[in-house]
Enzyme design. Structure first.
Site, short mmCIF file in Angstrom:
data_model
loop_
_atom_site.label_atom_id
_atom_site.label_comp_id
_atom_site.label_asym_id
_atom_site.label_seq_id
_atom_site.Cartn_x
_atom_site.Cartn_y
_atom_site.Cartn_z
N HIS A 1 0.81 -1.22 0.00
CA HIS A 1 0.00 0.00 0.00
C HIS A 1 0.84 1.27 0.00
CE1 HIS A 1 -3.69 -2.33 1.74
NE2 HIS A 1 -3.51 -2.53 0.45
N ALA B 1 -0.59 -8.22 19.72
CA ALA B 1 0.52 -8.61 18.85
C ALA B 1 1.84 -8.64 19.61
CB ALA B 1 0.61 -7.65 17.67
#
Length: 243
Positions: free
Chosen positions: A113, A225
């Site tokens: 991206h 995470a």
């Protein structure tokens, strides 16, 4: 866990959330009363380039704050790549436009991206390192010298993601596909798990909570995470020592 010659890791916003990356959205999904889609598209850039530049200038400045640093998940993935060197390859395909993977030490990173700390010339297509604000009526392209041709090197809504051929090639040789911090809503990235399975890869989801495509993965582990990624990496490295 079987020995892996190639591990492909897809990362999304969830891996950077604990690093202080602001989404610049309020509870209604707005930025300064603008829908993010209205400041992140080619049409928006044509209609109001100054507004689009302002949006990305703020995001760029936020990324460069001293408080924004790679977290334990980023450093664990860099450790995985380094310690498996010579035994196999580790590729990171990220939907994020920050540079936290690289700052943590990862080398094999594909930004599908785009990258916030780069600018692209709309006249030549050339890409440049860029860490300051982009001011349309002041900044000239370092290559062609034209005024007002620089835009953020970001894939906007309606544009084709970057590195797709390279990503497909990597998926075709992947033994283990891992998605970390992804929503499962954004395509084509959300479809990578199926492509990896098509090529015979084992699939694993590491996420804060169940994503839209969680049922496609053979295994899912949920949690922050910064906690679950280092634990998983340690497990992979421990298993690799037995091979």
């Amino acid at each position: 866990m079987k020995a892996c010659r190639c591990i492909t890791i897809l990362t999304g916003a969830g891996i950077s959330a604990e690093s202080g990356i602001s989404t610049f959205r309020d509870s209604n999904g707005l930025w300064c009363n603008h829908h993010v889609e209205d400041v992140a598209s080619p049409d928006a850039f044509i209609r109001n380039p100054a507004l689009v530049q302002l949006f990305y200038n703020e995001r760029r400045r936020n990324l460069l704050l001293s408080s924004v640093k790679p977290n334990k998940a980023h450093t664990a993935l860099a450790k995985l790549e380094e310690e498996l060197s010579g035994k196999g390859k580790v590729f990171i395909v990220t939907q994020n436009v920050d540079n936290l993977h690289e700052r943590a030490g990862s080398k094999n990173v594909l930004h599908m991206h785009g990258e916030l700390l780069k600018a692209r010339c709309t006249a030549t297509g050339n890409v440049f390192e860029w860490q300051k604000d982009i001011v349309g009526d002041v900044d000239r392209c370092p290559d062609c010298g034209f005024l007002g041709t620089l835009r953020p090197h970001i894939v906007w809504f309606g544009e084709m993601p970057l590195c797709m051929d390279e990503i497909e090639s990597i998926l075709s040789t992947t033994d283990l596909f891992v998605a970390i911090g992804t929503s499962g809503n954004v395509y084509p990235a959300a479809g990578f798990v199926k492509r990896a399975q098509f090529y015979g890869a084992t699939t694993l989801e590491l996420n804060l909570q169940e994503g839209s495509n969680s049922t496609l993965f053979q295994e899912s582990i949920y949690g922050k995470a910064s906690s679950i990624v280092p634990t998983w990496v340690d497990q992979v490295l421990k298993e690799s020592l037995k091979k």
